[in-house]
Design a protein around this motif. Structure first.
Motif, mmCIF file in Angstrom:
data_model
loop_
_atom_site.group_PDB
_atom_site.id
_atom_site.type_symbol
_atom_site.label_atom_id
_atom_site.label_comp_id
_atom_site.label_asym_id
_atom_site.label_seq_id
_atom_site.Cartn_x
_atom_site.Cartn_y
_atom_site.Cartn_z
ATOM 1 N N GLY A 49 0.759 -1.241 0.000
ATOM 2 C CA GLY A 49 0.000 0.000 0.000
ATOM 3 C C GLY A 49 0.789 1.290 0.000
ATOM 4 O O GLY A 49 0.208 2.365 0.132
ATOM 5 N N VAL A 50 2.119 1.217 -0.097
ATOM 6 C CA VAL A 50 2.947 2.428 -0.073
ATOM 7 C C VAL A 50 3.908 2.458 -1.251
ATOM 8 O O VAL A 50 4.197 1.427 -1.870
ATOM 9 C CB VAL A 50 3.755 2.545 1.246
ATOM 10 N N ALA A 51 4.393 3.654 -1.541
ATOM 11 C CA ALA A 51 5.426 3.870 -2.553
ATOM 12 C C ALA A 51 6.451 4.823 -1.942
ATOM 13 O O ALA A 51 6.201 5.426 -0.887
ATOM 14 C CB ALA A 51 4.813 4.467 -3.819
ATOM 15 N N SER A 52 7.598 4.971 -2.610
ATOM 16 C CA SER A 52 8.638 5.833 -2.052
ATOM 17 C C SER A 52 9.415 6.556 -3.142
ATOM 18 O O SER A 52 9.324 6.220 -4.330
ATOM 19 C CB SER A 52 9.614 5.003 -1.205
ATOM 20 N N ALA A 53 10.191 7.519 -2.689
ATOM 21 C CA ALA A 53 11.176 8.206 -3.529
ATOM 22 C C ALA A 53 12.378 8.492 -2.640
ATOM 23 O O ALA A 53 12.224 8.893 -1.480
ATOM 24 C CB ALA A 53 10.604 9.501 -4.091
ATOM 25 N N PHE A 54 13.559 8.215 -3.168
ATOM 26 C CA PHE A 54 14.791 8.503 -2.438
ATOM 27 C C PHE A 54 15.926 8.685 -3.434
ATOM 28 O O PHE A 54 15.792 8.395 -4.615
ATOM 29 C CB PHE A 54 15.111 7.412 -1.399
ATOM 30 N N ASP A 55 17.026 9.179 -2.948
ATOM 31 C CA ASP A 55 18.182 9.526 -3.769
ATOM 32 C C ASP A 55 18.758 8.304 -4.489
ATOM 33 O O ASP A 55 18.749 7.195 -3.946
ATOM 34 C CB ASP A 55 19.256 10.147 -2.854
ATOM 35 N N ALA A 56 19.279 8.511 -5.685
ATOM 36 C CA ALA A 56 19.851 7.430 -6.495
ATOM 37 C C ALA A 56 21.107 6.815 -5.878
ATOM 38 O O ALA A 56 21.590 5.791 -6.354
ATOM 39 C CB ALA A 56 20.162 7.947 -7.900
ATOM 40 N N ASP A 57 21.622 7.385 -4.815
ATOM 41 C CA ASP A 57 22.769 6.795 -4.120
ATOM 42 C C ASP A 57 22.345 5.664 -3.178
ATOM 43 O O ASP A 57 23.186 5.079 -2.495
ATOM 44 C CB ASP A 57 23.514 7.860 -3.307
ATOM 45 N N TYR A 58 21.040 5.357 -3.142
ATOM 46 C CA TYR A 58 20.525 4.351 -2.217
ATOM 47 C C TYR A 58 19.688 3.298 -2.941
ATOM 48 O O TYR A 58 19.249 3.493 -4.066
ATOM 49 C CB TYR A 58 19.661 5.020 -1.134
ATOM 50 N N VAL A 59 19.454 2.194 -2.242
ATOM 51 C CA VAL A 59 18.552 1.141 -2.682
ATOM 52 C C VAL A 59 17.799 0.645 -1.443
ATOM 53 O O VAL A 59 18.351 0.648 -0.339
ATOM 54 C CB VAL A 59 19.321 -0.026 -3.369
ATOM 55 N N MET A 60 16.545 0.262 -1.619
ATOM 56 C CA MET A 60 15.756 -0.303 -0.519
ATOM 57 C C MET A 60 15.707 -1.817 -0.722
ATOM 58 O O MET A 60 15.311 -2.291 -1.787
ATOM 59 C CB MET A 60 14.334 0.271 -0.530
ATOM 60 N N ILE A 61 16.118 -2.562 0.280
ATOM 61 C CA ILE A 61 16.114 -4.022 0.235
ATOM 62 C C ILE A 61 15.041 -4.529 1.194
ATOM 63 O O ILE A 61 15.056 -4.192 2.378
ATOM 64 C CB ILE A 61 17.485 -4.608 0.660
ATOM 65 N N LEU A 62 14.104 -5.322 0.686
ATOM 66 C CA LEU A 62 13.081 -5.917 1.549
ATOM 67 C C LEU A 62 13.628 -7.196 2.166
ATOM 68 O O LEU A 62 14.164 -8.049 1.455
ATOM 69 C CB LEU A 62 11.810 -6.220 0.758
ATOM 70 N N LYS A 63 13.502 -7.322 3.472
ATOM 71 C CA LYS A 63 14.038 -8.470 4.208
ATOM 72 C C LYS A 63 12.984 -9.026 5.161
ATOM 73 O O LYS A 63 12.050 -8.338 5.548
ATOM 74 C CB LYS A 63 15.273 -8.055 5.026
ATOM 75 N N GLU A 64 13.204 -10.278 5.580
ATOM 76 C CA GLU A 64 12.330 -10.905 6.573
ATOM 77 C C GLU A 64 12.489 -10.210 7.918
ATOM 78 O O GLU A 64 13.534 -9.632 8.204
ATOM 79 C CB GLU A 64 12.717 -12.377 6.761
ATOM 80 N N ARG A 65 11.466 -10.336 8.724
ATOM 81 C CA ARG A 65 11.517 -9.929 10.120
ATOM 82 C C ARG A 65 11.680 -11.200 10.946
ATOM 83 O O ARG A 65 11.354 -12.285 10.472
ATOM 84 C CB ARG A 65 10.216 -9.226 10.520
ATOM 85 N N GLY A 66 12.131 -11.058 12.166
ATOM 86 C CA GLY A 66 12.269 -12.226 13.032
ATOM 87 C C GLY A 66 10.952 -12.955 13.215
ATOM 88 O O GLY A 66 10.874 -14.184 13.155
ATOM 89 N N SER A 67 9.872 -12.198 13.390
ATOM 90 C CA SER A 67 8.566 -12.822 13.637
ATOM 91 C C SER A 67 8.041 -13.554 12.404
ATOM 92 O O SER A 67 7.322 -14.541 12.537
ATOM 93 C CB SER A 67 7.543 -11.774 14.096
ATOM 94 N N THR A 68 8.374 -13.107 11.216
ATOM 95 C CA THR A 68 7.910 -13.816 10.021
ATOM 96 C C THR A 68 8.749 -15.074 9.797
ATOM 97 O O THR A 68 8.213 -16.104 9.408
ATOM 98 C CB THR A 68 7.945 -12.918 8.761
ATOM 99 N N GLY A 69 10.023 -14.982 10.074
ATOM 100 C CA GLY A 69 10.891 -16.153 9.931
ATOM 101 C C GLY A 69 10.480 -17.290 10.845
ATOM 102 O O GLY A 69 10.498 -18.451 10.453
ATOM 103 N N THR A 70 10.045 -16.964 12.065
ATOM 104 C CA THR A 70 9.625 -18.004 13.005
ATOM 105 C C THR A 70 8.302 -18.640 12.600
ATOM 106 O O THR A 70 7.954 -19.700 13.085
ATOM 107 C CB THR A 70 9.497 -17.458 14.440
ATOM 108 N N LYS A 71 7.565 -18.005 11.712
ATOM 109 C CA LYS A 71 6.292 -18.549 11.218
ATOM 110 C C LYS A 71 6.467 -19.277 9.875
ATOM 111 O O LYS A 71 5.493 -19.686 9.258
ATOM 112 C CB LYS A 71 5.262 -17.421 11.028
ATOM 113 N N GLY A 72 7.713 -19.387 9.407
ATOM 114 C CA GLY A 72 7.948 -20.063 8.129
ATOM 115 C C GLY A 72 7.576 -19.221 6.926
ATOM 116 O O GLY A 72 7.207 -19.749 5.887
#
Length: 162
Positions: A49-72
């Motif tokens: 439900g969201v979008a973003s804008a940031f400087d070209a010197d960066y990248v956004m990496i989506l990663k697991e959270r601890g609580s999601t990892g424990t749920k498989g």
């Protein structure tokens, strides 16, 4: 542009936040249905439900959270380039042998047994903003590349013996 801008694409979306000591921004599911089911060993695209804008010197990496990892729940591909302005989507894989449902609080008591339930109101993944280097790129021959020595050289997966 040294500011990270967030925009809601859907009115019910939660704008990602993080504490200064946290590495990632919490990202929440955002869909209209009472729940989203992910079958065993299936990957589903979970809208955030969201979008973003940031400087070209960066990248956004989506990663697991601890609580999601424990749920498989495995967070799959998740590289958000600085120029992307569309809705964030989290590819989530259910690595369990039973169905997994991301469920809105009011529907939780109605859910059948024999499946894993994950609250809709909890963050589904986190976005880690990383600075990207911008090196000069140059094509060379494979022979020239082989002259650039390293300890590993052509060692493949598992070759270090560690």
């Amino acid at each position: 542009m040294k500011t990270l801008y967030w925009a809601k694409i859907k009115p019910d979306a939660i704008v990602p936040q993080k504490r200064r000591e946290d590495a990632g921004y919490d990202l929440y599911p955002c869909f209209e249905e009472p729940y989203m089911e992910i079958k065993p060993h299936e990957t589903k695209m979970v809208p955030l439900g969201v979008a973003s804008a940031f400087d070209a010197d960066y990248v956004m990496i989506l990663k697991e959270r601890g609580s999601t990892g424990t749920k498989g729940m495995a967070q799959r591909a998740g590289v958000i380039d600085s120029g992307y302005r569309g809705e964030y989507i989290a590819p989530v894989t259910n690595v369990n042998d039973v169905p997994l449902r991301i469920v809105k609080k009011e529907y939780m008591p109605q859910m059948p047994e024999g499946m894993i339930l994950y609250p809709y109101e909890k963050a589904i993944c986190q976005g880690v903003l990383l600075k990207m280097p911008h090196p000069e790129c140059k094509e060379i021959s494979y022979e020239e590349l082989q002259q650039m020595t390293s300890k590993r050289m052509k060692g493949k997966l598992g070759s270090s013996g560690k």
